[in-house]
Motif scaffolding. Structure first.
Motif, PDB file in Angstrom:
ATOM      1  N   GLY A   6      42.442  61.976  25.416  1.00  0.00           N
ATOM      2  CA  GLY A   6      43.007  63.095  25.920  1.00  0.00           C
ATOM      3  C   GLY A   6      42.904  63.343  27.277  1.00  0.00           C
ATOM      4  N   ALA A   7      42.530  64.782  27.505  1.00  0.00           N
ATOM      5  CA  ALA A   7      42.219  65.416  28.772  1.00  0.00           C
ATOM      6  C   ALA A   7      41.390  64.301  29.601  1.00  0.00           C
ATOM      7  CB  ALA A   7      41.930  66.764  28.779  1.00  0.00           C
ATOM      8  N   SER A   8      40.372  63.932  28.817  1.00  0.00           N
ATOM      9  CA  SER A   8      39.215  62.915  29.682  1.00  0.00           C
ATOM     10  C   SER A   8      40.077  61.681  30.085  1.00  0.00           C
ATOM     11  CB  SER A   8      38.055  62.915  28.787  1.00  0.00           C
ATOM     12  OG  SER A   8      37.542  64.156  28.668  1.00  0.00           O
ATOM     13  N   LYS A   9      40.638  61.553  31.104  1.00  0.00           N
ATOM     14  CA  LYS A   9      41.542  60.382  31.192  1.00  0.00           C
ATOM     15  C   LYS A   9      40.756  59.248  31.430  1.00  0.00           C
ATOM     16  CE  LYS A   9      43.744  62.158  34.764  1.00  0.00           C
ATOM     17  NZ  LYS A   9      44.912  62.617  35.783  1.00  0.00           N
ATOM     18  N   TYR A  10      39.677  59.173  32.358  1.00  0.00           N
ATOM     19  CA  TYR A  10      38.920  57.849  32.331  1.00  0.00           C
ATOM     20  C   TYR A  10      39.603  56.763  32.770  1.00  0.00           C
ATOM     21  CZ  TYR A  10      34.502  60.166  31.006  1.00  0.00           C
ATOM     22  OH  TYR A  10      33.395  61.168  30.777  1.00  0.00           O
ATOM     23  N   ASP A  11      40.616  57.003  33.730  1.00  0.00           N
ATOM     24  CA  ASP A  11      41.424  55.682  34.018  1.00  0.00           C
ATOM     25  C   ASP A  11      40.902  55.364  35.583  1.00  0.00           C
ATOM     26  OD1 ASP A  11      42.506  57.767  35.580  1.00  0.00           O
ATOM     27  OD2 ASP A  11      44.147  58.141  34.440  1.00  0.00           O
ATOM     28  N   PHE A  12      41.457  54.309  36.107  1.00  0.00           N
ATOM     29  CA  PHE A  12      41.389  53.644  37.400  1.00  0.00           C
ATOM     30  C   PHE A  12      42.668  53.123  37.733  1.00  0.00           C
ATOM     31  CE2 PHE A  12      39.094  50.570  34.528  1.00  0.00           C
ATOM     32  CZ  PHE A  12      40.051  49.553  34.543  1.00  0.00           C
ATOM     33  N   THR A  13      42.696  52.702  38.973  1.00  0.00           N
ATOM     34  CA  THR A  13      43.929  52.247  39.720  1.00  0.00           C
ATOM     35  C   THR A  13      43.640  50.671  40.061  1.00  0.00           C
ATOM     36  OG1 THR A  13      44.724  54.276  40.583  1.00  0.00           O
ATOM     37  CG2 THR A  13      45.578  52.308  41.422  1.00  0.00           C
ATOM     38  N   VAL A  14      44.496  50.126  39.652  1.00  0.00           N
ATOM     39  CA  VAL A  14      44.440  48.440  39.787  1.00  0.00           C
ATOM     40  C   VAL A  14      45.283  48.189  41.051  1.00  0.00           C
ATOM     41  CG1 VAL A  14      44.952  45.932  38.960  1.00  0.00           C
ATOM     42  CG2 VAL A  14      43.993  48.081  37.459  1.00  0.00           C
ATOM     43  N   GLN A  15      44.727  47.557  41.928  1.00  0.00           N
ATOM     44  CA  GLN A  15      45.231  47.046  43.147  1.00  0.00           C
ATOM     45  C   GLN A  15      45.265  45.781  43.554  1.00  0.00           C
ATOM     46  OE1 GLN A  15      44.253  50.126  45.917  1.00  0.00           O
ATOM     47  NE2 GLN A  15      45.926  51.382  45.468  1.00  0.00           N
ATOM     48  N   ASN A  16      46.250  44.918  44.146  1.00  0.00           N
ATOM     49  CA  ASN A  16      45.983  43.816  44.733  1.00  0.00           C
ATOM     50  C   ASN A  16      46.510  43.398  45.948  1.00  0.00           C
ATOM     51  OD1 ASN A  16      48.742  43.417  43.173  1.00  0.00           O
ATOM     52  ND2 ASN A  16      48.287  41.482  44.244  1.00  0.00           N
ATOM     53  N   ASP A  17      45.830  42.662  46.785  1.00  0.00           N
ATOM     54  CA  ASP A  17      46.311  42.387  47.852  1.00  0.00           C
ATOM     55  C   ASP A  17      46.103  40.687  48.244  1.00  0.00           C
ATOM     56  OD1 ASP A  17      46.564  41.984  50.759  1.00  0.00           O
ATOM     57  OD2 ASP A  17      44.872  43.055  51.336  1.00  0.00           O
ATOM     58  N   GLY A  18      47.241  40.189  48.153  1.00  0.00           N
ATOM     59  CA  GLY A  18      47.178  38.519  48.042  1.00  0.00           C
ATOM     60  C   GLY A  18      46.541  38.192  46.379  1.00  0.00           C
ATOM     61  N   ASP A  19      45.398  37.549  46.726  1.00  0.00           N
ATOM     62  CA  ASP A  19      44.816  36.818  45.514  1.00  0.00           C
ATOM     63  C   ASP A  19      43.404  37.754  45.238  1.00  0.00           C
ATOM     64  OD1 ASP A  19      46.005  34.521  45.358  1.00  0.00           O
ATOM     65  OD2 ASP A  19      44.820  33.320  46.661  1.00  0.00           O
ATOM     66  N   ASP A  20      43.183  38.811  45.934  1.00  0.00           N
ATOM     67  CA  ASP A  20      42.090  39.860  45.773  1.00  0.00           C
ATOM     68  C   ASP A  20      42.670  40.964  44.972  1.00  0.00           C
ATOM     69  OD1 ASP A  20      40.462  38.416  47.264  1.00  0.00           O
ATOM     70  OD2 ASP A  20      40.772  39.561  48.922  1.00  0.00           O
ATOM     71  N   VAL A  21      41.750  41.264  43.809  1.00  0.00           N
ATOM     72  CA  VAL A  21      42.203  42.355  42.916  1.00  0.00           C
ATOM     73  C   VAL A  21      41.284  43.494  42.855  1.00  0.00           C
ATOM     74  CG1 VAL A  21      42.774  43.172  40.435  1.00  0.00           C
ATOM     75  CG2 VAL A  21      43.528  40.971  41.433  1.00  0.00           C
ATOM     76  N   THR A  22      41.373  44.774  43.104  1.00  0.00           N
ATOM     77  CA  THR A  22      40.389  45.707  43.149  1.00  0.00           C
ATOM     78  C   THR A  22      40.756  46.666  41.822  1.00  0.00           C
ATOM     79  OG1 THR A  22      41.713  47.101  44.851  1.00  0.00           O
ATOM     80  CG2 THR A  22      40.088  45.364  45.534  1.00  0.00           C
ATOM     81  N   LEU A  23      39.645  47.569  41.775  1.00  0.00           N
ATOM     82  CA  LEU A  23      39.722  48.397  40.677  1.00  0.00           C
ATOM     83  C   LEU A  23      39.353  49.620  41.363  1.00  0.00           C
ATOM     84  CD1 LEU A  23      38.060  46.657  37.665  1.00  0.00           C
ATOM     85  CD2 LEU A  23      40.551  46.577  38.491  1.00  0.00           C
TER      86      LEU A  23
END
Length: 404
Positions: free
Chosen positions: A283-300
């Motif tokens: 619900g309101a407690s989203k507890y999400d993060f954003t996935v991003q990648n730069d080439g072969d690197d993946v970050t959270l």
């Protein structure tokens, strides 16, 4: 003689048209968990959409109708003590793979229609057992059934949300079910998550899964798809002073924050940039993060830390475990500590765009939050801000063309 205007659109006009298409897409992203969270009477239905992973399937589809039922109706279903897999099949009957708003319900061409559901789309429904019949009854009522045409098992109560022709959430009076939907599902697999983590260099994190009380939730999600982000033992040991300051409930949420209720390969992560829900999302407690990648690197990326995926621990569909170089810290539990970007020239110090990033920037590192702010409007503000920028660009591009 006055020069004639060329009928061929200029490059600026073409670019402006492209921006217009990008800035105003035909279908907006939706989040069924957040939609239903505003209606406490539908909380049990909402909870089981998340537990069965139907929520993520609903969110991925561009055109969908959800037939929600209240807590009392869900209690009758749960009293049958069905397995989680069987409950998923029953609730799949409540997700129509077409758009039905209130107006469409009362304008059925033949007074009755049959439409496919996620139960049918999953391949688990024998024959046409995964279809729902909708009937426009006398007196303005609408009935729903899953056995025969015009057989009514539930009736339409009210509309919760309608976004033509993207998503419609309607409340109906009873749970739709059938012998086919309630048939026993296959036995769970023999994948033991904590045992696998212990053998693959994630023993310290495995121990936290067990001690925090999160093990049952992780194990329940293994069979239907699970992605785990595991900090190695050295990272866990370094994080323990902060971890010990949390309450029991916060520890559980933090550990669940490292799991995503869907199987995501490394390639899938690279192509899924954006917000991702976790096992802790509620619900309101989203507890999400954003996935991003730069080439072969993946970050959270959270509002607190940015962790890098450093390798794959195990990949055994429906389970995959990645190693990350930092303990993931959600903004619901920790104040933002990473340096905020320098303000752009000419931007007000009190700009709304920077208020969320600056929150807690000067606070002690890793100090748990006493109160969690509700930022459910953040995503909407972000979309609105993007459209404002796109609108400005459109104006700047079209103005010179219009003056020709």
């Amino acid at each position: 003689m006055k020069p004639t205007k060329s009928p061929v659109p200029s490059a600026a006009a073409a670019s402006a048209l492209l921006l217009l298409l990008l800035a105003f897409p035909g279908a907006e992203a939706h989040n069924i968990t957040r939609i239903l969270a505003k209606h406490p009477e539908l909380a049990t239905f909402n909870h089981y959409l998340t537990l069965t992973h139907l929520a993520s399937e609903i969110n991925r589809r561009l055109t969908i109708t959800v037939l929600a039922v209240d807590n009392a109706a869900m209690s009758e279903l749960l009293a049958k003590h069905l397995s989680i897999g069987t409950i998923k099949n029953v609730l799949s009957l409540h997700v129509l793979v077409d758009y039905f708003g209130t107006k469409k319900l009362h304008q059925l061409s033949q007074r009755s229609t049959s439409t496919s559901t996620l139960f049918q789309a999953s391949g688990a429904a024998p024959g046409t057992a995964g279809f729902v019949n909708i009937t426009d009854l006398k007196g303005g009522k609408v009935g729903f059934g899953v056995t025969e045409v015009e057989n009514v098992e539930a009736t339409f109560i009210k509309s919760i949300v309608e976004r033509p022709y993207n998503i419609s959430v309607l409340q109906i009076s009873q749970v739709l079910t059938s012998p086919e939907a309630e048939a026993p599902t296959g036995a769970p697999s023999d994948l033991n998550l904590t045992e696998i983590l212990t053998k693959q260099g994630c023993k310290a994190f495995s121990d936290l899964i067990t001690s925090s009380g999160a093990a049952a939730t992780y194990q329940e999600n293994v069979d239907s798809g699970l992605t785990v982000f595991c900090p190695p033992d050295s990272v866990v040991n370094g994080f323990m002073p902060k971890y010990k300051n949390l309450t029991k409930a916060q520890k559980t949420s933090l550990i669940l924050y490292h799991g995503v209720p869907i199987f995501m390969s490394l390639q899938g992560l690279k192509s899924s940039n954006g917000l991702m829900n976790t096992l802790a999302t509620n619900g309101a407690s989203k507890y999400d993060f954003t996935v991003q990648n730069d080439g072969d690197d993946v970050t959270l990326k959270t509002k607190v830390v940015t962790a890098k995926v450093t390798g794959t621990v195990v990949e055994r569909d429906p389970l995959i475990v990645f190693k990350v170089d930092k303990f993931l810290q959600p903004k619901e539990l920790f104040k933002a500590t990473e340096a905020a970007p320098a303000p752009k020239a000419g931007k007000s110090k009190n700009s709304n765009d920077d208020s969320d990033d600056d929150d807690g920037a000067d606070s002690p590192d890793g100090e748990p939050l006493e109160d969690t702010a509700d930022d459910s409007g953040f995503a909407a503000e972000l979309v609105a801000g993007g459209r404002l920028v796109a609108g400005s660009l459109l104006l700047s591009l079209f103005l010179p063309v219009a003056m020709l």
